[in-house]
Design an enzyme around this catalytic site. Structure first.
Site, PDB file in Angstrom:
ATOM      1  N   GLY A   5       0.828  -1.311   0.019  1.00 13.96           N
ATOM      2  CA  GLY A   5      -0.094   0.094   0.026  1.00 13.96           C
ATOM      3  C   GLY A   5       0.733   1.336   0.045  1.00 13.96           C
ATOM      4  O   GLY A   5       0.399   2.302   0.294  1.00 13.96           O
ATOM      5  N   VAL A  52      -0.641   4.105  -2.377  1.00 12.59           N
ATOM      6  CA  VAL A  52      -2.035   4.519  -1.918  1.00 12.59           C
ATOM      7  C   VAL A  52      -1.734   5.331  -0.813  1.00 12.59           C
ATOM      8  O   VAL A  52      -2.315   6.546  -0.598  1.00 12.59           O
ATOM      9  CB  VAL A  52      -3.164   3.148  -1.412  1.00 12.59           C
ATOM     10  CG1 VAL A  52      -3.946   3.821  -0.612  1.00 12.59           C
ATOM     11  CG2 VAL A  52      -3.588   2.290  -2.529  1.00 12.59           C
ATOM     12  N   LYS A  65       8.469   8.721  -7.889  1.00 14.53           N
ATOM     13  CA  LYS A  65       8.741   7.149  -8.042  1.00 14.53           C
ATOM     14  C   LYS A  65      10.249   7.214  -8.785  1.00 14.53           C
ATOM     15  O   LYS A  65      10.106   7.485  -9.835  1.00 14.53           O
ATOM     16  CB  LYS A  65       7.763   6.622  -8.857  1.00 14.53           C
ATOM     17  CG  LYS A  65       7.799   5.072  -8.993  1.00 14.53           C
ATOM     18  CD  LYS A  65       7.656   4.364  -7.600  1.00 14.53           C
ATOM     19  CE  LYS A  65       7.457   2.809  -7.752  1.00 14.53           C
ATOM     20  NZ  LYS A  65       7.085   1.796  -6.580  1.00 14.53           N
ATOM     21  N   ASP A 114       2.825   4.019 -10.746  1.00 15.54           N
ATOM     22  CA  ASP A 114       2.684   4.358  -9.195  1.00 15.54           C
ATOM     23  C   ASP A 114       2.184   5.756  -9.603  1.00 15.54           C
ATOM     24  O   ASP A 114       1.403   6.520  -8.840  1.00 15.54           O
ATOM     25  CB  ASP A 114       3.478   4.033  -8.273  1.00 15.54           C
ATOM     26  CG  ASP A 114       3.685   2.597  -7.972  1.00 15.54           C
ATOM     27  OD1 ASP A 114       4.596   2.157  -7.037  1.00 15.54           O
ATOM     28  OD2 ASP A 114       2.624   1.765  -8.557  1.00 15.54           O
ATOM     29  N   GLU A 138     -10.745  11.196  -4.061  1.00 23.23           N
ATOM     30  CA  GLU A 138     -11.295  12.002  -2.784  1.00 23.23           C
ATOM     31  C   GLU A 138     -11.135  10.920  -1.456  1.00 23.23           C
ATOM     32  O   GLU A 138     -11.091  11.664  -0.387  1.00 23.23           O
ATOM     33  CB  GLU A 138     -12.556  12.576  -2.863  1.00 23.23           C
ATOM     34  CG  GLU A 138     -12.844  13.465  -3.734  1.00 23.23           C
ATOM     35  CD  GLU A 138     -14.163  14.417  -3.854  1.00 23.23           C
ATOM     36  OE1 GLU A 138     -14.570  14.913  -5.034  1.00 23.23           O
ATOM     37  OE2 GLU A 138     -15.012  14.437  -2.825  1.00 23.23           O
TER      38      GLU A 138
END
Ligand SMILES: Nc1ncnc2c1ncn2[C@@H]1O[C@H](COP(=O)(O)OP(=O)(O)OP(=O)(O)O)[C@@H](O)[C@H]1O
Ligand SMILES: C[C@H](N)[C@H](N)CCCCCC(=O)O
Ligand SMILES: [Mg+2]
Length: 239
Positions: free
Chosen positions: A30, A33, A53, A64, A219
């Site tokens: 993760g 994220v 990245k 990513d 969002e």
């Protein structure tokens, strides 16, 4: 906050305001994220935040920087310094394709980007001991970037070992650890519920939990990071 994790209002010893390296206990835990949500949160607070990245492997489909740009709603929010097609460690991918890959170029690109923006959110590649280039590993890049590290970990059984090893490796290289994010935390098992508190005691790091998020919505990703990490993390005049 269940699991004895540090609350969203907990004070932090290190902020991400001057940049942060988001590292993982493994690939697929993760990091992207968390990087995307953190970058979006910083940008909505008016910070010049850019996700970096250093080297994307498995490209395409792995992208990513594209995920971060989508979450933040602008390509200005992310940069990818190098792309390789094989879904492998960068050094292995470059060997497979015969493409040149120089550690000094990667390190220079990261430090240039860190210097060029207010808050660089650099994402690692897999875990810390991933072979990067010229005999160097991701951990070497983290140490050379001279940024504090935010560790992203799984929440379930097995994460105690991985997380404690990762924090130890960072500290052995003098890298400050901002804290640990136990990601996709549901508290569905005794291991999950006890892991955050045990990790705090094993590492002396604050631990925050992030639940499963609707990653189809930028969002919701930003909301999920803002609601579960402390505002003090942003440093400066974070409200
Ligand atoms: N909190 C979350 N809620 C829902 N899905 C998540 C969450 N965190 C990660 N995921 C999903 O898990 C998968 C892996 O996440 P991610 O790509 O961020 O991992 P990573 O550590 O960046 O991987 P890599 O090492 O390839 O860069 C993705 O499909 C992502 O959408
Ligand atoms: C292919 C995808 N982009 C991954 N982030 C690559 C991670 C390499 C991990 C190597 C390893 O730890 O075995
Ligand atoms: Mg990623």
């Amino acid at each position: 906050m269940s699991g004895d994790a540090s609350g969203p209002n907990a004070p932090v010893e290190h902020s991400v305001g001057d940049g942060v390296f988001v590292v993982g206990t493994d690939t697929g835990v993760g990091k992207t994220v968390v990087t995307a949500g953190l970058t979006g949160w910083l940008r909505e607070r008016g910070r010049d935040a850019v996700a970096v990245k250093p080297c994307q492997t498995g490209h395409p489909p792995d992208d990513d920087a594209g995920v971060v740009a989508s979450v933040c709603g602008t390509d200005d929010a992310a940069v990818c310094l190098r792309r390789l097609e094989p879904p492998l460690a960068p050094a292995v991918a470059a060997t497979e394709t015969g493409e040149p890959l120089a550690y000094d170029d990667i390190r220079g690109g990261v430090t240039d980007t860190v210097d060029a923006c207010e808050t660089a959110v650099v994402e690692g590649i897999g875990g810390l001991r991933v072979p990067l280039a010229d005999g160097k590993e991701v951990l070497d890049l983290v140490a050379d970037a001279a940024l504090p590290a935010l560790v992203v970990a799984r929440s379930d059984l097995g994460t105690l070992n991985h997380t404690a090893l990762t924090v130890r490796a960072l500290r052995d290289r003098g890298v400050p650890v901002v804290g640990v994010v136990c990601n996709q935390y549901e508290g569905a098992t005794t291991a999950e519920r006890t892991n955050p508190g045990v990790i705090e005691r094993m590492t002396d790091c604050p631990v925050w939990t992030v639940p499963p998020l609707d990653t189809t919505s930028g969002e919701r990703v930003v909301d999920g990071i803002r609601e579960n990490l402390p505002a003090s993390l942003l440093g400066g005049t974070a409200e």
